[in-house]
Design a protein around this motif. Structure first.
Motif, short mmCIF file in Angstrom:
data_model
loop_
_atom_site.label_atom_id
_atom_site.label_comp_id
_atom_site.label_asym_id
_atom_site.label_seq_id
_atom_site.Cartn_x
_atom_site.Cartn_y
_atom_site.Cartn_z
N LYS A 96 9.58 56.95 104.83
CA LYS A 96 8.70 56.20 105.71
C LYS A 96 9.36 54.88 106.06
CE LYS A 96 4.25 58.02 104.13
NZ LYS A 96 2.92 57.69 103.60
N PRO A 97 9.13 54.39 107.28
CA PRO A 97 8.41 55.04 108.39
C PRO A 97 9.31 55.96 109.19
CG PRO A 97 9.07 52.82 109.03
CD PRO A 97 9.52 53.01 107.60
N LEU A 98 8.68 56.74 110.07
CA LEU A 98 9.37 57.60 111.02
C LEU A 98 10.36 58.56 110.37
CD1 LEU A 98 9.95 55.06 113.93
CD2 LEU A 98 8.42 57.03 113.94
N GLY A 99 9.94 59.18 109.27
CA GLY A 99 10.79 60.16 108.61
C GLY A 99 10.34 61.58 108.89
N HIS B 251 2.88 68.33 107.28
CA HIS B 251 1.92 67.28 106.94
C HIS B 251 2.30 66.07 107.77
CE1 HIS B 251 0.23 63.82 104.66
NE2 HIS B 251 -0.81 64.63 104.65
N VAL B 252 1.40 65.69 108.68
CA VAL B 252 1.64 64.56 109.58
C VAL B 252 0.88 63.36 109.03
CG1 VAL B 252 1.46 63.71 111.95
CG2 VAL B 252 1.87 66.16 111.52
N ASP B 253 1.62 62.32 108.70
CA ASP B 253 1.04 61.13 108.07
C ASP B 253 1.39 59.91 108.92
OD1 ASP B 253 -0.18 59.43 106.33
OD2 ASP B 253 1.25 59.68 104.69
N MET B 254 0.37 59.26 109.47
CA MET B 254 0.61 58.10 110.32
C MET B 254 1.05 56.91 109.45
SD MET B 254 -0.06 59.86 112.86
CE MET B 254 0.27 58.66 114.14
N ASN B 255 2.00 56.15 109.95
CA ASN B 255 2.56 55.02 109.21
C ASN B 255 1.76 53.75 109.47
OD1 ASN B 255 5.88 56.20 110.06
ND2 ASN B 255 4.60 56.79 108.34
N SER B 256 1.28 53.14 108.38
CA SER B 256 0.54 51.88 108.47
C SER B 256 -0.46 51.95 109.63
CB SER B 256 1.52 50.73 108.67
OG SER B 256 0.89 49.49 108.56
N PHE B 257 -1.35 52.94 109.54
CA PHE B 257 -2.14 53.37 110.69
C PHE B 257 -2.95 52.25 111.36
CE2 PHE B 257 -6.04 55.53 112.40
CZ PHE B 257 -5.42 56.12 113.48
N TYR B 258 -3.79 51.55 110.59
CA TYR B 258 -4.63 50.52 111.21
C TYR B 258 -3.78 49.46 111.90
CZ TYR B 258 -8.63 52.33 108.50
OH TYR B 258 -9.62 53.11 107.97
N ALA B 259 -2.75 49.00 111.22
CA ALA B 259 -1.87 47.99 111.80
C ALA B 259 -1.16 48.53 113.03
CB ALA B 259 -0.86 47.50 110.76
N SER C 248 1.86 55.22 120.93
CA SER C 248 2.49 54.06 120.28
C SER C 248 2.21 54.04 118.78
CB SER C 248 2.00 52.75 120.93
OG SER C 248 2.38 52.70 122.28
N LEU C 249 2.15 55.22 118.17
CA LEU C 249 1.84 55.32 116.75
C LEU C 249 2.97 56.01 116.00
CD1 LEU C 249 -1.90 56.44 116.97
CD2 LEU C 249 -1.02 54.14 116.55
N PRO C 250 3.60 55.31 115.05
CA PRO C 250 4.67 55.92 114.25
C PRO C 250 4.09 56.84 113.18
CG PRO C 250 4.28 53.68 113.51
CD PRO C 250 3.40 53.89 114.71
N SER C 251 4.88 57.85 112.80
CA SER C 251 4.41 58.80 111.80
C SER C 251 5.58 59.31 110.97
CB SER C 251 3.72 59.99 112.48
OG SER C 251 4.65 60.69 113.30
N SER C 252 5.24 59.87 109.81
CA SER C 252 6.21 60.60 109.00
C SER C 252 5.69 62.02 108.83
CB SER C 252 6.38 59.94 107.62
OG SER C 252 7.01 58.69 107.75
N ILE C 253 6.60 62.99 108.83
CA ILE C 253 6.20 64.39 108.79
C ILE C 253 6.95 65.13 107.70
CG2 ILE C 253 6.08 66.56 110.09
CD1 ILE C 253 5.90 64.93 112.65
#
Length: 412
Positions: free
Chosen positions: A163-166, A13-21, A141-146
């Motif tokens: 989160k973030p980047l976990g 499950h790939v979840d972008m961190n604070s996506f809009y920002a 340039s988009l951080p994510s947690s997986i």
């Protein structure tokens, strides 16, 4: 490598961190490290915070806080209005990157999705997850947690754990230590009102739910009570559904060039390869695009995106290239280019596409008319789809065995 079905599954499950920002920071690197919020109607007192950066959250800003209140908590807060086209384009690029690993990608929302690696060569799913996370950060340039787990529910819960980047692995045998101690309100699928109802029958934690009385749960929540109990016990048979691509209505590809280029011939060559790749994927899916979208990223990471609505649906590589090249020529400022991308958007099923005849296409369409008439008669007599112009070819799957990690990960 093909992993046998009874050996279990490997789901990310790939979840972008604070996506809009994060998208705004990618667009304007000067915002990096600053308290940033995306807010609607920022000029009005009734405007609210849609989302915010982790720097803003650390100070106490959160959604859906009113903008005036957020400014009072954090006077230096930078509030900008949402740019949904920008976020949508970033989302499309993110999912295109995921599809480089497997076609089994299911978009869940604009900033999260599932990836099924079970049937693919995955000697080390953790390493692949790390590669995906690194590429999302370096290329977009988009951080994510997986989250990595044997099913979608556990993968979703795992991605929320760091989160973030976990990157978090959640095995079924680890439920008692990693999942069950959590509050039932922290469980995916349990909203505030449902949590309140569960509290009335003494269910406070996910463990309480996992051990809950079947009759009580069904009386309280109906069929959802049974479903939630199964999930709390790590049971989730849902498959990753790649057909969700039609919700996003795009097929695209991008390439990070081996070096920064300004040579026109090299640029044209890169665009032609991208157009050919996108065309092949469109044909494989049996769809056509009605909008062409390009991405240009310069050597200094400045990124521009431009699109053009088309009069007629297109699928052929040379036509895609032509429109993409026109957009490129109109918008390139002559700077050295690091990355190029082409996306066909607003897809329509090939069988459903209706071509708008014009002076340039009439002659060819007229020549095709007798053949089209014959096909229409055959389909009418024997059933839709009995004969078509062209055919779809199925995907060839590698049938080799799995790895020791697969066995360890899913032998539960």
């Amino acid at each position: 490598m093909l992993v046998k079905r009874n050996a279990g599954r490997i789901i990310l499950h790939v979840d972008m961190n604070s996506f809009y920002a994060s998208v705004e920071v990618a667009f304007n690197p000067d915002l990096k490290g600053k308290p940033l919020a995306i807010g609607g109607r920022t000029e009005e007192r009734k405007g609210i915070i849609v989302t915010c950066s982790y720097e803003a959250r650390a100070i106490g800003v959160k959604a859906p806080m009113p903008v005036w209140q957020a400014k009072r908590i954090c006077p230096e807060l930078i509030v900008i209005p949402p740019n949904f086209e920008r976020y949508r384009n970033a989302s499309l690029a993110m999912f295109d990157l995921l599809r480089e690993y497997t076609h089994l990608v299911e978009p869940v929302s604009i900033d999260e999705g599932y990836v099924d690696l079970t049937e693919y060569k995955t000697k080390d799913p953790v390493k692949i997850a790390g590669t995906i996370q690194t590429r999302l950060l370096e290329e977009l340039s988009l951080p994510s947690s997986i989250g990595i787990a044997p099913n979608k529910f556990l993968a979703k819960m795992a991605s929320d754990m760091k989160k973030p980047l976990g990157i978090t692995i959640l095995r079924k045998r680890e439920l008692h230590e990693k999942l069950w101690p959590l509050s039932v309100g922290d469980m995916h699928g349990v909203g505030g009102k449902t949590a309140e109802k569960l509290h009335t029958i003494g269910i406070k934690t996910i463990k309480d739910l996992a051990e809950g009385n079947d009759i009580q749960l069904k009386q309280l929540l109906g069929i959802n009570g049974e479903r939630l109990k199964r999930r709390a016990n790590g049971i989730d048979d849902r498959s990753v559904d790649p057909d969700s691509i039609y919700d996003f209505k795009s097929v695209g590809n991008q390439t990070t060039l081996p070096k920064n280029i300004i040579n026109a011939r090299q640029i044209e060559e890169a665009l032609r390869k991208l157009a050919a790749s996108v065309s092949a994927r469109l044909k494989k899916k049996g769809v056509m695009g009605t909008r062409v979208f390009i991405t240009i990223r310069y050597h200094d990471r400045r990124t521009i995106t431009r699109s053009r609505k088309l009069d007629n649906p297109i699928v052929e590589a040379d036509v895609l290239y032509s429109y993409a090249k026109q957009l490129f020529d109109k918008n390139w400022d002559g700077g050295a280019i690091r990355l190029l991308g082409i996306t066909a958007q607003d897809l329509v099923e090939k069988e459903e596409a209706v071509k708008q005849l014009d002076l340039f296409s009439f002659e060819k369409d007229a020549k095709d008319e007798p053949l089209l008439h014959v096909i229409e008669k055959l389909n009418s007599r024997y059933g839709k789809g009995i004969i078509k112009r062209g055919m779809k070819v199925g995907r060839v799957v590698d049938n080799t065995n799995g790895t020791s990690f697969n066995k360890d990960f899913l032998q539960e």
